[in-house]
Design a protein around this motif. Structure first.
Motif, PDB file in Angstrom:
ATOM      1  N   SER A  14      40.934  42.334  46.774  1.00 40.43           N
ATOM      2  CA  SER A  14      41.506  41.707  45.584  1.00 40.43           C
ATOM      3  C   SER A  14      40.460  40.990  44.744  1.00 40.43           C
ATOM      4  N   PHE A  15      39.174  41.104  45.092  1.00 42.53           N
ATOM      5  CA  PHE A  15      38.156  40.353  44.366  1.00 42.53           C
ATOM      6  C   PHE A  15      36.912  41.203  44.130  1.00 42.53           C
ATOM      7  N   GLN A  16      36.116  40.781  43.170  1.00 37.50           N
ATOM      8  CA  GLN A  16      34.869  41.451  42.828  1.00 37.50           C
ATOM      9  C   GLN A  16      33.712  40.847  43.624  1.00 37.50           C
ATOM     10  N   THR A  17      32.767  41.693  44.003  1.00 34.54           N
ATOM     11  CA  THR A  17      31.593  41.260  44.752  1.00 34.54           C
ATOM     12  C   THR A  17      30.336  41.749  44.056  1.00 34.54           C
ATOM     13  N   ARG A  18      29.372  40.852  43.881  1.00 30.12           N
ATOM     14  CA  ARG A  18      28.063  41.232  43.329  1.00 30.12           C
ATOM     15  C   ARG A  18      26.967  41.064  44.400  1.00 30.12           C
TER      16      ARG A  18
END
Length: 292
Positions: free
Chosen positions: A144-148
């Protein structure tokens, strides 16, 4: 960089009992392997000259990053950490950590949205066998989230005097598109399409988005490239391929009547080729050709 500071904070948190690991299951990762991952920082390097952090993301399993503990005394060690940059935001679907040394203490993997936002732990490996070259794998259930940025922490790494580290860290992104294959007259691998050099052959395909709906935007296709290969050796690296050329009004178009993407490939000279369609999520789909 703030990621380096957060890495140190996470290391200290392990000393006080660790944190929860929601949305993690031990499983084979799915999705698309992220390429072009770069090293950002590492803490408690055991041998930065011979075994630097960059070795964990160089694609060579013969090289490795060596971690060492930060000894607080009384048998307390802070985790050795390795932080990498994925290059852009992804929804991470899985991770693989090819471990160096005899790591039998827990290994955890953490997600950062950017250099300020910490998502939390996305994988936690317990009960490791302490075998050199052990491959720890996990599929990430919470997507459910973005990762960099991704950080690996070796808990109590090297705390018992044995060298520990990471041969390779691999991160997988959720595939945003599904691909059912090419339509006639082009066949999917392992079939090799045979034809005449210099002729034009139509590629037809229709990717779907994560909800299953047909994709109509040309932005879903990032490139169409081909690579020459030796006869019978249909592998080829899309990164080393040449841009394919097309005939017709447009290089790539969406045909509303057939609900397909159409691309008329103007073939090169005689030889064997791998033609690869790469979608915007990084997934690559190939067809094999022998032209006479």
């Amino acid at each position: 960089m703030r990621v380096r500071i957060l890495a140190c904070v996470v290391s200290v948190l392990f000393l006080v009992g660790g944190l929860a690991a929601p949305g993690v299951r031990a499983d084979t990762p799915t999705g698309t392997l992220i390429t072009g991952v770069t090293w950002v920082s590492s803490t408690q390097d055991g041998d930065p000259v011979n075994h630097p952090g960059t070795a964990a993301v160089d694609g060579n399993p013969a090289t490795w990053w060596a971690g060492a503990p930060l000894d607080f005394g009384g048998g307390n060690f802070a985790s050795a950490t390795l932080t990498v940059d994925l290059g852009k935001d992804y929804v991470v679907s899985g991770v693989e950590v090819l471990l160096a040394g005899q790591q039998d203490e827990p290994v955890s993997v953490w997600s950062f949205q950017d250099d300020m936002t910490w998502n939390g732990r996305i994988a936690y490996f317990l009960g490791l066998p302490g075998v050199d070259g052990y491959l720890a794998q996990a599929a990430v259930a919470d997507q459910s989230f973005q990762t960099r940025y991704v950080m690996v922490a070796l808990e109590e790494a090297n705390g018992y005097g044995s060298p520990m580290g990471v041969y390779e860290l691999r991160v997988y992104a959720r595939a945003e598109y599904s691909f059912s294959g090419f339509f006639a007259p082009v066949d999917d691998p392992p079939v090799v399409n045979t034809g005449k050099a210099g002729r034009t052959y139509p590629l037809k395909f229709h990717p779907r988005d994560a909800s299953g709906a047909l994709v109509t935007s040309l932005a879903a296709v990032s490139s169409i490239r081909y690579a020459a290969v030796s006869a019978g050796a249909f592998t080829g690296d899309p990164a080393d391929a040449l841009d394919a050329t097309a005939t017709g009004g447009t290089s790539l178009r969406y045909d509303a009547s057939s609900k397909q993407f159409h691309y008329n490939w103007a073939t090169p000279g005689k030889g064997s080729y791998v033609l690869t369609v790469t979608l915007a999520d990084g997934s690559a789909h190939s067809a094999y050709f022998t032209l006479r």
